[in-house]
Design an enzyme around this catalytic site. Structure first.
Site, PDB file in Angstrom:
ATOM      1  N   ARG A  88      45.743 -36.818   4.900  1.00 47.55           N
ATOM      2  CA  ARG A  88      44.962 -37.376   3.795  1.00 47.55           C
ATOM      3  C   ARG A  88      45.376 -38.796   3.475  1.00 47.55           C
ATOM      4  O   ARG A  88      44.773 -39.412   2.607  1.00 47.55           O
ATOM      5  CB  ARG A  88      45.227 -36.535   2.544  1.00 47.55           C
ATOM      6  CG  ARG A  88      44.181 -35.509   2.263  1.00 47.55           C
ATOM      7  CD  ARG A  88      44.661 -34.775   1.020  1.00 47.55           C
ATOM      8  NE  ARG A  88      43.587 -34.255   0.271  1.00 47.55           N
ATOM      9  CZ  ARG A  88      43.146 -33.002   0.374  1.00 47.55           C
ATOM     10  NH1 ARG A  88      43.675 -32.187   1.232  1.00 47.55           N
ATOM     11  NH2 ARG A  88      42.174 -32.584  -0.377  1.00 47.55           N
ATOM     12  N   ARG A 127      31.879 -23.303  -7.335  1.00 45.48           N
ATOM     13  CA  ARG A 127      32.639 -22.524  -6.330  1.00 45.48           C
ATOM     14  C   ARG A 127      33.528 -21.454  -6.976  1.00 45.48           C
ATOM     15  O   ARG A 127      34.133 -21.659  -8.012  1.00 45.48           O
ATOM     16  CB  ARG A 127      33.535 -23.473  -5.526  1.00 45.48           C
ATOM     17  CG  ARG A 127      34.488 -22.725  -4.576  1.00 45.48           C
ATOM     18  CD  ARG A 127      35.229 -23.654  -3.655  1.00 45.48           C
ATOM     19  NE  ARG A 127      36.006 -24.643  -4.356  1.00 45.48           N
ATOM     20  CZ  ARG A 127      36.548 -25.717  -3.773  1.00 45.48           C
ATOM     21  NH1 ARG A 127      36.404 -25.904  -2.475  1.00 45.48           N
ATOM     22  NH2 ARG A 127      37.232 -26.589  -4.479  1.00 45.48           N
ATOM     23  N   ARG A 160      39.616 -22.304  -9.279  1.00 47.49           N
ATOM     24  CA  ARG A 160      40.860 -23.041  -9.102  1.00 47.49           C
ATOM     25  C   ARG A 160      41.143 -23.894 -10.335  1.00 47.49           C
ATOM     26  O   ARG A 160      40.238 -24.172 -11.116  1.00 47.49           O
ATOM     27  CB  ARG A 160      40.752 -23.949  -7.865  1.00 47.49           C
ATOM     28  CG  ARG A 160      40.896 -23.194  -6.579  1.00 47.49           C
ATOM     29  CD  ARG A 160      40.524 -23.954  -5.330  1.00 47.49           C
ATOM     30  NE  ARG A 160      40.805 -25.379  -5.299  1.00 47.49           N
ATOM     31  CZ  ARG A 160      40.545 -26.158  -4.245  1.00 47.49           C
ATOM     32  NH1 ARG A 160      40.023 -25.613  -3.152  1.00 47.49           N
ATOM     33  NH2 ARG A 160      40.811 -27.442  -4.277  1.00 47.49           N
TER      34      ARG A 160
HETATM   35  P1  AP5 Z   1      42.157 -28.846  -0.923  1.00 45.07           P
HETATM   36  O1  AP5 Z   1      42.224 -27.414  -1.216  1.00 45.07           O
HETATM   37  O2  AP5 Z   1      42.290 -29.303   0.487  1.00 45.07           O
HETATM   38  O3  AP5 Z   1      40.848 -29.422  -1.580  1.00 45.07           O
HETATM   39  P2  AP5 Z   1      39.797 -30.546  -1.076  1.00 45.07           P
HETATM   40  O4  AP5 Z   1      40.080 -31.285   0.164  1.00 45.07           O
HETATM   41  O5  AP5 Z   1      39.693 -31.391  -2.269  1.00 45.07           O
HETATM   42  O6  AP5 Z   1      38.610 -29.763  -0.632  1.00 45.07           O
HETATM   43  P3  AP5 Z   1      37.957 -28.523  -1.230  1.00 45.07           P
HETATM   44  O7  AP5 Z   1      38.718 -27.281  -0.868  1.00 45.07           O
HETATM   45  O8  AP5 Z   1      37.759 -28.737  -2.725  1.00 45.07           O
HETATM   46  O9  AP5 Z   1      36.524 -28.578  -0.553  1.00 45.07           O
HETATM   47  P4  AP5 Z   1      36.007 -28.211   0.924  1.00 45.07           P
HETATM   48  O10 AP5 Z   1      35.579 -29.460   1.603  1.00 45.07           O
HETATM   49  O11 AP5 Z   1      36.984 -27.335   1.658  1.00 45.07           O
HETATM   50  O12 AP5 Z   1      34.701 -27.430   0.541  1.00 45.07           O
HETATM   51  P5  AP5 Z   1      34.362 -25.844   0.622  1.00 45.07           P
HETATM   52  O13 AP5 Z   1      34.155 -25.442   2.039  1.00 45.07           O
HETATM   53  O14 AP5 Z   1      35.339 -25.054  -0.200  1.00 45.07           O
HETATM   54  O15 AP5 Z   1      43.280 -29.622  -1.757  1.00 45.07           O
HETATM   55  C1  AP5 Z   1      43.520 -29.336  -3.120  1.00 45.07           C
HETATM   56  C2  AP5 Z   1      44.701 -30.159  -3.613  1.00 45.07           C
HETATM   57  O16 AP5 Z   1      45.891 -29.843  -2.855  1.00 45.07           O
HETATM   58  C3  AP5 Z   1      44.561 -31.686  -3.480  1.00 45.07           C
HETATM   59  O17 AP5 Z   1      43.848 -32.254  -4.547  1.00 45.07           O
HETATM   60  C4  AP5 Z   1      46.042 -32.107  -3.458  1.00 45.07           C
HETATM   61  O18 AP5 Z   1      46.605 -32.071  -4.748  1.00 45.07           O
HETATM   62  C5  AP5 Z   1      46.686 -31.009  -2.628  1.00 45.07           C
HETATM   63  N1  AP5 Z   1      46.700 -31.323  -1.186  1.00 45.07           N
HETATM   64  C6  AP5 Z   1      46.069 -30.638  -0.195  1.00 45.07           C
HETATM   65  N2  AP5 Z   1      46.275 -31.210   1.000  1.00 45.07           N
HETATM   66  C7  AP5 Z   1      47.050 -32.301   0.761  1.00 45.07           C
HETATM   67  C8  AP5 Z   1      47.572 -33.324   1.593  1.00 45.07           C
HETATM   68  N3  AP5 Z   1      47.337 -33.347   2.923  1.00 45.07           N
HETATM   69  N4  AP5 Z   1      48.309 -34.311   1.010  1.00 45.07           N
HETATM   70  C9  AP5 Z   1      48.563 -34.316  -0.310  1.00 45.07           C
HETATM   71  N5  AP5 Z   1      48.090 -33.376  -1.160  1.00 45.07           N
HETATM   72  C10 AP5 Z   1      47.330 -32.375  -0.629  1.00 45.07           C
HETATM   73  O19 AP5 Z   1      32.934 -25.842  -0.107  1.00 45.07           O
HETATM   74  C11 AP5 Z   1      32.821 -26.125  -1.492  1.00 45.07           C
HETATM   75  C12 AP5 Z   1      31.776 -25.190  -2.144  1.00 45.07           C
HETATM   76  O20 AP5 Z   1      30.485 -25.524  -1.631  1.00 45.07           O
HETATM   77  C13 AP5 Z   1      31.984 -23.698  -1.844  1.00 45.07           C
HETATM   78  O21 AP5 Z   1      31.586 -22.970  -2.959  1.00 45.07           O
HETATM   79  C14 AP5 Z   1      31.034 -23.416  -0.653  1.00 45.07           C
HETATM   80  O22 AP5 Z   1      30.581 -22.081  -0.676  1.00 45.07           O
HETATM   81  C15 AP5 Z   1      29.908 -24.415  -0.946  1.00 45.07           C
HETATM   82  N6  AP5 Z   1      29.306 -24.983   0.272  1.00 45.07           N
HETATM   83  C16 AP5 Z   1      29.951 -25.371   1.419  1.00 45.07           C
HETATM   84  N7  AP5 Z   1      29.059 -25.878   2.310  1.00 45.07           N
HETATM   85  C17 AP5 Z   1      27.837 -25.834   1.699  1.00 45.07           C
HETATM   86  C18 AP5 Z   1      26.523 -26.228   2.106  1.00 45.07           C
HETATM   87  N8  AP5 Z   1      26.283 -26.781   3.305  1.00 45.07           N
HETATM   88  N9  AP5 Z   1      25.516 -26.019   1.231  1.00 45.07           N
HETATM   89  C19 AP5 Z   1      25.733 -25.470   0.015  1.00 45.07           C
HETATM   90  N10 AP5 Z   1      26.966 -25.076  -0.430  1.00 45.07           N
HETATM   91  C20 AP5 Z   1      28.010 -25.258   0.405  1.00 45.07           C
END
Ligand code: AP5
Length: 216
Positions: A88, A127, A160
């Protein structure tokens, strides 16, 4: 096959990583999920990480890099992996590059899922996540069959601690500042594949597979 998934919070990295992981039989390594497990178990790492995560900020690079290096050393990662949410920062990307050179296993491709801020906010606010199997649901686009229970294991779904609108907006700003530079980093290495993720989940899967082409 060794992949990195990039994209704004809510872009669908976790959703698509799970699909590709099952298809290719390689592990999905989500740093967010690993960190949340530490928080749930109350480990020292979890107590430290929580203060950052609840504010929508990144956990320090050295902590996350060590965690990923350990995970990549586990036997199931030897046949390949999907890194979901790591790296990241440019420092994390450089550390990953060094680790993979040492293992003699360079990255195959980096997939960037593109969505607008408005879509990111709608997806995250709606979500729900199963705390056991980590599957995600969406109140509008992927509701569970039984109200608020995971379709797979029946566990009550949870929100979350970083999913309120203010924290999501903060996460989007931090992504722009700290993670967006990685797109150039990987484009310069010829690894970046862009996927328009503003579509239904199955359409995004088709686009992802097309973007990966021969790599899968
Ligand atoms: P993390 O859990 O990695 O969160 P994120 O990257 O912010 O991503 P999300 O999990 O929120 O979203 P996603 O892209 O995976 O979407 P999803 O598939 O769930 O990180 C959380 C925290 O941890 C960070 O803020 C940080 O503090 C820490 N952290 C993690 N990694 C780190 C690192 N490398 N360095 C430092 N800190 C770190 O989909 C979202 C929703 O939309 C779901 O409900 C899904 O069902 C829906 N959805 C998905 N696709 C579609 C579609 N095509 N159409 C309609 N709905 C959809």
């Amino acid at each position: 096959m060794r992949f990195v998934f990039l994209g704004l919070p809510g872009a669908g990295k976790g959703t698509q990583a799970r699909i590709l992981s099952e298809r290719l039989d390689i592990p999905q390594i989500s740093t967010g999920d690993i960190l949340r497990e530490h928080v749930q178990e109350g480990t020292r790492l979890g107590i430290e990480a929580r203060t950052y995560m609840d504010r929508g900020e990144y956990v320090p690079d050295d902590v996350v890099v060590r965690m990923v290096e350990e995970r990549l050393g586990e036997p199931d990662a030897s046949k390949g992996f999907i890194l979901d949410g790591f790296p990241r920062t440019v420092r994390q990307a450089q550390a990953l590059e060094v680790a993979l050179v040492e293992l003699g296993t360079p990255l195959t491709a980096v997939v960037k899922f593109t969505i607008s801020d408005t879509t990111a906010i709608r997806r995250i606010i709606g979500r729900y996540t199963c705390p056991v199997c980590k599957r995600t649901y969406h109140q509008e686009w992927r509701p569970p069959a039984n109200d608020q229970l995971c379709d797979v294991d029946g566990t009550p779904l949870e929100k979350r601690s970083d999913e309120d609108e203010l924290t999501v907006k903060r996460r989007l700003a931090i992504y722009r500042e700290q993670t967006e530079p990685l797109e150039r980093y990987y484009a310069e290495r010829g690894l970046l594949r862009d996927v328009d993720a503003e579509a239904r989940m199955d359409t995004v899967t088709e686009r992802m597979l097309a973007a990966l082409g021969d790599a899968v």
